[in-house]
Design an enzyme around this catalytic site. Structure first.
Site, short mmCIF file in Angstrom:
data_model
loop_
_atom_site.label_atom_id
_atom_site.label_comp_id
_atom_site.label_asym_id
_atom_site.label_seq_id
_atom_site.Cartn_x
_atom_site.Cartn_y
_atom_site.Cartn_z
N ASP A 118 -57.18 -37.54 -45.93
CA ASP A 118 -58.63 -37.66 -45.70
C ASP A 118 -59.42 -37.02 -46.84
O ASP A 118 -60.63 -37.24 -46.95
CB ASP A 118 -59.02 -36.92 -44.40
CG ASP A 118 -59.20 -37.88 -43.24
OD1 ASP A 118 -59.60 -39.04 -43.49
OD2 ASP A 118 -58.98 -37.47 -42.09
N GLN B 68 -58.54 -36.76 -36.54
CA GLN B 68 -59.82 -37.46 -36.37
C GLN B 68 -60.91 -36.48 -35.94
O GLN B 68 -60.73 -35.68 -35.02
CB GLN B 68 -59.65 -38.59 -35.33
CG GLN B 68 -60.83 -39.53 -35.23
CD GLN B 68 -61.09 -40.34 -36.49
OE1 GLN B 68 -60.18 -40.66 -37.27
NE2 GLN B 68 -62.35 -40.67 -36.75
N LYS C 81 -56.89 -47.51 -37.68
CA LYS C 81 -56.07 -46.92 -38.74
C LYS C 81 -54.59 -47.20 -38.49
O LYS C 81 -53.83 -47.55 -39.41
CB LYS C 81 -56.33 -45.41 -38.84
CG LYS C 81 -57.75 -45.11 -39.36
CD LYS C 81 -58.14 -43.64 -39.25
CE LYS C 81 -59.60 -43.45 -39.67
NZ LYS C 81 -60.11 -42.08 -39.57
N1 GUN Z 1 -64.67 -38.93 -38.46
C1 GUN Z 1 -65.58 -39.70 -39.10
N2 GUN Z 1 -65.10 -40.14 -40.28
C2 GUN Z 1 -63.85 -39.63 -40.39
C3 GUN Z 1 -62.85 -39.74 -41.40
O1 GUN Z 1 -63.00 -40.36 -42.45
N3 GUN Z 1 -61.69 -39.08 -41.13
C4 GUN Z 1 -61.50 -38.36 -40.01
N4 GUN Z 1 -60.35 -37.73 -39.86
N5 GUN Z 1 -62.41 -38.24 -39.06
C5 GUN Z 1 -63.59 -38.88 -39.26
#
Ligand code: GUN
Length: 291
Positions: free
Chosen positions: A119, A96, A52
Site C-alpha cells: 500500500d 484495509q 482486490k
Molecule cells: N482505504 C481507502 N483506500 C485504501 C487503500 O488504498 N488501501 C487500504 N489498505 N485501505 C484503503
C-alpha cells in the site's frame, strides 16, 4: 472531451501482469502472494477488498483474505501482521482502512514490514517516495500516474492543482506530479479546507486532481476550458431507486464539468480500477525483488 477510462487502462496492466506471472510459473519461480486483512464489516471496505482479491485471481496471484471481528484487539491484529511479516510465502500485506476507533492506524501501518507494504503507507516508503528512491507508491496516486501514462497525457510544465492533502492520496500525488519523471514535471498547488479562493487556483489549473471526499464539489465555474480532471472521490450517497440503496458520487459534478474538459475520469470506472491495478503491480514487484 475524452474519457480517461480506468477500466480499459487497468485491464491493459492486468493483462501484462498475467503474462509476467505465467512466465514466472513456467520458470518454476515463486508466484506473487497478497495477504489482505479486513477488520469488521464496513460495506465499502468489503467491496474494495473483494475487488482486490478478484484482481489477484485475474492476474494469477495467490491471495489470502484474513478477516477479523470489529472487536479484535489491537495487540491481536499486530500479532497477525507480525506473522505475515515473517511468512516468506507472503509478498504483500494490506490492511484495509479505516480501522475501528480502538485500533491505531499508525501502529498498524508502522508494524507492516516496509518490504511488504504494498500500500506504500509505511513512513519508510513515504520517505523513499519523497527522496525519489524506488519504493511502493501508494496505490491510488500510483494508479493515477499509470492512467495519465496510458493515455499519454502531457504533464511537463503544466499547473496541477491537487484538492485534498491526505497521506493516502493528496500528499503523495503532489510529490509524484512534481517529480522529474514522465508523467510528472508539473508545477503543483495543493489546496485544502483552509485554502482561500480555491476557485481561483482551480481556474488556473491545467490538471485538477479532486481528492477531498465531498460529492460534486468541483463545479463547472471552477474549471477552465481544456482542463484534465481526475476525480478520486467515491462517496456512497443514498439512492432508493437502486437495489444497493446507494450510488457512487465523485468529487466532481461530472455532467456540468465534463463538457469543459479535454479529459476526465468517470466515477465509477476511473481511478478505482487503477488503484487496484497499481496494488497488483506493487505486489508483483515485491515478489520479484525478494525472489
Ligand atoms: N482505504 C481507502 N483506500 C485504501 C487503500 O488504498 N488501501 C487500504 N489498505 N485501505 C484503503
Amino acid at each position: 472531451m475524452k474519457i480517461l477510462d480506468g477500466k480499459i487502462a487497468s485491464q491493459a496492466i492486468k493483462d501484462e501482469l498475467r503474462i509476467d506471472v505465467a512466465q514466472l510459473s513456467a520458470e518454476g519461480k515463486k508466484i506473487p502472494h497478497l495477504a489482505a486483512v479486513l477488520v469488521g464489516n464496513n460495506g465499502a471496505s468489503e467491496t474494495y477488498v473483494a475487488a482486490k482479491v478478484k484482481a489477484c485471481e485475474e492476474v494469477g496471484f495467490i491471495s489470502t483474505l484474513i478477516r477479523f471481528e470489529e472487536s479484535i484487539s489491537e495487540a491481536k491484529l499486530l500479532t497477525k501482521i507480525n506473522e505475515l511479516n515473517n511468512d516468506p510465502d507472503v509478498d504483500g500485506i494490506l490492511v484495509q482502512l479505516p480501522l475501528p476507533k480502538h485500533i491505531s492506524d499508525e501502529e498498524v501501518i508502522n508494524t507492516i514490514d516496509p518490504d511488504k507494504d504494498v500500500d506504500g503507507f509505511h513512513p519508510v516508503n513515504i520517505g523513499r517516495l519523497m527522496q525519489g528512491l524506488s519504493t511502493y507508491i501508494p496505490a491510488t496516486p500510483y494508479g493515477i500516474m499509470l492512467l495519465l501514462e496510458h493515455y499519454k497525457i502531457e504533464t511537463a510544465g503544466k499547473h496541477a492543482v491537487v484538492i485534498g492533502r491526505s497521506n493516502i492520496v493528496g500528499r503523495p500525488m503532489s510529490v509524484l506530479l512534481s517529480s522529474n519523471t514522465n508523467p510528472g514535471n508539473c508545477t503543483v498547488t495543493i489546496c485544502h479546507s483552509k485554502t482561500k479562493n480555491l476557485n481561483d487556483y482551480c481556474l488556473q489549473a491545467d490538471i485538477i486532481i479532486a481528492a477531498l471526499g465531498k460529492p460534486e464539489f468541483v463545479k463547472a465555474d471552477m474549471v477552465k476550458e481544456g482542463t484534465v480532471i481526475v476525480d478520486v472521490g467515491i462517496t456512497r450517497v443514498p439512492d432508493n431507486t437502486r437495489k444497493s440503496g446507494f450510488k457512487l458520487k465523485g468529487d466532481v459534478a461530472f455532467e456540468e464539468v465534463a463538457p469543459k474538459c479535454s479529459w476526465i475520469t468517470p466515477v465509477p470506472g476511473g481511478v478505482g480500477p487503477m488503484t487496484i491495478a497499481a496494488l497488483m503491480k506493487n505486489t508483483y514487484n515485491s515478489c520479484i525483488t525478494k525472489n
